[in-house]
Design a protein around this motif. Structure first.
Motif, PDB file in Angstrom:
ATOM      1  N   SER A 322      25.054  -0.946 -27.847  1.00 54.25           N
ATOM      2  CA  SER A 322      25.670  -0.033 -28.814  1.00 54.25           C
ATOM      3  C   SER A 322      26.526   0.942 -28.009  1.00 54.25           C
ATOM      4  O   SER A 322      26.136   2.083 -27.727  1.00 54.25           O
ATOM      5  CB  SER A 322      24.590   0.718 -29.609  1.00 54.25           C
ATOM      6  OG  SER A 322      25.184   1.649 -30.498  1.00 54.25           O
ATOM      7  N   GLU A 324      29.426   3.226 -27.724  1.00 52.36           N
ATOM      8  CA  GLU A 324      30.367   4.043 -28.494  1.00 52.36           C
ATOM      9  C   GLU A 324      31.207   4.954 -27.608  1.00 52.36           C
ATOM     10  O   GLU A 324      32.225   5.483 -28.048  1.00 52.36           O
ATOM     11  CB  GLU A 324      29.606   4.895 -29.515  1.00 52.36           C
ATOM     12  CG  GLU A 324      28.780   4.092 -30.514  1.00 52.36           C
ATOM     13  CD  GLU A 324      27.966   4.976 -31.429  1.00 52.36           C
ATOM     14  OE1 GLU A 324      28.137   6.224 -31.359  1.00 52.36           O
ATOM     15  OE2 GLU A 324      27.150   4.457 -32.209  1.00 52.36           O
ATOM     16  N   ASP A 325      30.782   5.137 -26.366  1.00 48.36           N
ATOM     17  CA  ASP A 325      31.458   6.097 -25.485  1.00 48.36           C
ATOM     18  C   ASP A 325      31.467   5.544 -24.055  1.00 48.36           C
ATOM     19  O   ASP A 325      30.417   5.202 -23.509  1.00 48.36           O
ATOM     20  CB  ASP A 325      30.724   7.446 -25.531  1.00 48.36           C
ATOM     21  CG  ASP A 325      31.311   8.463 -24.570  1.00 48.36           C
ATOM     22  OD1 ASP A 325      32.528   8.403 -24.315  1.00 48.36           O
ATOM     23  OD2 ASP A 325      30.555   9.324 -24.070  1.00 48.36           O
ATOM     24  N   SER A 360      22.578   2.026 -25.147  1.00 50.46           N
ATOM     25  CA  SER A 360      23.467   2.794 -26.029  1.00 50.46           C
ATOM     26  C   SER A 360      24.198   3.862 -25.237  1.00 50.46           C
ATOM     27  O   SER A 360      23.645   4.442 -24.287  1.00 50.46           O
ATOM     28  CB  SER A 360      22.663   3.473 -27.151  1.00 50.46           C
ATOM     29  OG  SER A 360      21.845   2.552 -27.837  1.00 50.46           O
ATOM     30  N   THR A 361      25.437   4.111 -25.606  1.00 51.11           N
ATOM     31  CA  THR A 361      26.185   5.251 -25.068  1.00 51.11           C
ATOM     32  C   THR A 361      26.882   5.938 -26.237  1.00 51.11           C
ATOM     33  O   THR A 361      27.418   5.283 -27.131  1.00 51.11           O
ATOM     34  CB  THR A 361      27.238   4.809 -24.036  1.00 51.11           C
ATOM     35  OG1 THR A 361      28.232   4.009 -24.672  1.00 51.11           O
ATOM     36  CG2 THR A 361      26.605   4.020 -22.898  1.00 51.11           C
ATOM     37  N   TYR A 362      26.865   7.278 -26.230  1.00 49.89           N
ATOM     38  CA  TYR A 362      27.514   8.023 -27.317  1.00 49.89           C
ATOM     39  C   TYR A 362      27.740   9.462 -26.876  1.00 49.89           C
ATOM     40  O   TYR A 362      27.208   9.913 -25.854  1.00 49.89           O
ATOM     41  CB  TYR A 362      26.664   7.996 -28.588  1.00 49.89           C
ATOM     42  CG  TYR A 362      25.256   8.545 -28.422  1.00 49.89           C
ATOM     43  CD1 TYR A 362      24.978   9.898 -28.640  1.00 49.89           C
ATOM     44  CD2 TYR A 362      24.199   7.713 -28.058  1.00 49.89           C
ATOM     45  CE1 TYR A 362      23.692  10.397 -28.498  1.00 49.89           C
ATOM     46  CE2 TYR A 362      22.913   8.201 -27.909  1.00 49.89           C
ATOM     47  CZ  TYR A 362      22.664   9.545 -28.133  1.00 49.89           C
ATOM     48  OH  TYR A 362      21.389  10.039 -27.974  1.00 49.89           O
ATOM     49  N   LYS A 363      28.548  10.178 -27.630  1.00 51.46           N
ATOM     50  CA  LYS A 363      28.791  11.598 -27.371  1.00 51.46           C
ATOM     51  C   LYS A 363      27.817  12.434 -28.189  1.00 51.46           C
ATOM     52  O   LYS A 363      27.552  12.142 -29.345  1.00 51.46           O
ATOM     53  CB  LYS A 363      30.224  11.973 -27.748  1.00 51.46           C
ATOM     54  CG  LYS A 363      31.299  11.544 -26.787  1.00 51.46           C
ATOM     55  CD  LYS A 363      31.289  12.333 -25.468  1.00 51.46           C
ATOM     56  CE  LYS A 363      31.641  13.793 -25.618  1.00 51.46           C
ATOM     57  NZ  LYS A 363      33.051  14.067 -25.913  1.00 51.46           N
ATOM     58  N   HIS A 368      27.839  13.450 -22.664  1.00 53.54           N
ATOM     59  CA  HIS A 368      27.812  11.997 -22.780  1.00 53.54           C
ATOM     60  C   HIS A 368      26.361  11.538 -22.584  1.00 53.54           C
ATOM     61  O   HIS A 368      25.693  11.989 -21.654  1.00 53.54           O
ATOM     62  CB  HIS A 368      28.708  11.353 -21.721  1.00 53.54           C
ATOM     63  CG  HIS A 368      30.121  11.842 -21.749  1.00 53.54           C
ATOM     64  ND1 HIS A 368      31.078  11.318 -22.583  1.00 53.54           N
ATOM     65  CD2 HIS A 368      30.730  12.836 -21.053  1.00 53.54           C
ATOM     66  CE1 HIS A 368      32.213  11.946 -22.394  1.00 53.54           C
ATOM     67  NE2 HIS A 368      32.035  12.884 -21.470  1.00 53.54           N
TER      68      HIS A 368
END
Length: 427
Positions: A322, A324-325, A360-363, A368
């Motif tokens: 996942s 996202e960033d 997962s990666t996201y802000k 981050h």
């Protein structure tokens, strides 16, 4: 203007310039110790404002104009105000240095310094309406009144209080910190005494700023020591990580899988060779990296590694992405090491038929976030204090995140409930 005015203005404007240069240096180096950086930055701002205010007071002294009337009064008030403010700011910084060296916190004398500052600010404000410390004649010239000694007395009490604390905890300071702190206290102390009996040059203000700059140089010395230690740790860790990634047993296991695929599924073998080549190329490239790398490069390495492990263990390992960033930097191998731990110590440490990893990666605001979650064996996080190879690897990753990008790593896990690793990296 008189020669005395020119001397004071020149010295103080140069002092303000040096403080602003020091402030810029602190802002550049603030990543290594944000609390120290903030305190020194506040001290440099107060020192620069003190110098600018006092130089304006000298510049417009004796100018019987409307502009001179207001500038002289405001600048004199600000000079006293920022001169008193420097004392609690230094007390906070010294308290922080003592805490770093000893772990002792909550030194109450900081509150005494802030009380002296607030009392002094109130007294100076009252003096605006009912002069009893200083005033100005019809020619807009400054002169002392009966209680003209009061600001100096407050500064003297503050310096003596801090000096007493420093002498009590001197053993917890580094050598250069001892020199800087003691100099800061003794030089203004002598200047305050001198200015009480001999008025004409802003001895106390100049001494305060010189001492503040000495504290700044102490901060820079601490930063230099941090950089040297950081480079040593990161060099050793980088070599260890590359050796860990290119382990003979991993290479042998991967080649064994590829050999098997060559006989049973040539197309899959060709893909496995490409993935293995990409993995080895990334590991070799990362060996030369001394700074953080793009997250995309790190995630490519992770994908190569997971592909090879899936070919080895089959359907017992599945992965969900996942992403996202990717617009951030991360230490080489930071994510890959956490994924490897999830497979080795989470999914393969017990019989788990449907092992799953989610990356997962996201802000999150300005941060981050990277999450690696598995449904493996899990463990009691209290045992992270033990000196096992696995736990040392986690601590090393935490240390590299902190040193290289001011990041943080947290682990949530329960036996039999899987593990979640969360990395937070500020923008």
């Amino acid at each position: 203007m008189s020669l005395l005015q020119y001397i004071n203005i020149s010295i103080e404007l140069w002092g303000a310039l040096f403080c602003l240069v020091a402030l810029a240096s602190v802002l550049i180096t603030q990543g290594f110790d944000k609390k120290s950086s903030r305190m020194i930055a506040n001290l440099m701002i107060a020192s620069a404002l003190l110098m600018i205010s006092d130089s304006l007071a000298w510049m417009f002294r004796g100018h019987a104009t409307e502009a001179g009337y207001y500038i002289v009064r405001i600048s004199n008030y600000c000079a006293f105000f920022f001169g008193l403010l420097i004392m609690p700011l230094v007390a906070e910084y010294v308290s922080h240095l003592i805490y770093k060296g000893s772990g002792i916190s909550g030194l109450f004398w900081e509150y005494i310094e802030w009380f002296l500052f607030i009392f002094g600010a109130v007294v100076l404000t009252v003096n605006i309406f009912h002069p009893f410390i200083y005033t100005f004649d019809d020619g807009n010239t400054y002169y002392r009144l009966t209680f003209g000694f009061l600001p100096g007395l407050l500064a003297f009490i503050g310096i003596v209080a801090t000096l007493g604390v420093v002498l009590e905890y001197l053993k917890y300071l580094q050598k250069y910190e001892k020199f800087a702190v003691v100099t800061f206290l003794l030089l203004p102390l002598a200047a305050v005494v001198l200015q009480t009996f001999r008025y004409g040059i802003s001895y106390a203000n100049i001494a305060l700023v010189i001492s503040a700059l000495i504290l700044f140089f102490s901060y820079i010395a601490d930063y230099s020591r941090y950089v040297a230690t950081r480079e040593k740790i990161l060099t050793e860790e980088r070599l260890r990580l590359v050796n860990q990634q290119i382990q003979p047993h991993f290479i042998f296991n991967t080649l064994s899988v590829i050999r098997h695929l060559c006989l049973s599924a040539p197309e899959e073998a060709a893909q496995a060779i490409n993935e293995f080549s990409g993995y080895m190329r990334s590991c070799t490239d990362f060996l030369n990296e001394t700074e953080c790398i793009d997250a995309e490069r790190e995630l490519e390495l992770v994908k190569h590694y997971i592909f090879l492990e899936q070919k080895r263990f089959g359907t017992s390992i599945s992965v969900e992405y996942s992403i996202e960033d990717t617009d951030f930097l991360v230490p080489p191998f930071a994510i890959q090491t956490s994924v490897e731990n999830a497979i080795k110590h989470g999914l393969r440490s017990s019989v788990i038929e449907n092992g799953k990893i989610k990356i997962s990666t996201y802000k999150d605001g300005e941060d981050h976030v990277v999450e690696i979650e598995d449904n493996g064996a899990g463990f009691d996080t209290a045992i992270l204090k033990n000196e096992s190879k696995f736990h040392v690897g986690i601590r090393n990753t935490q240390e590299r995140l902190k040193l290289m990008c001011s990041g943080d790593l947290r682990i949530e896990s329960e036996p039999g409930e899987g593990t979640k690793v969360t990395m937070t990296i500020p923008s």
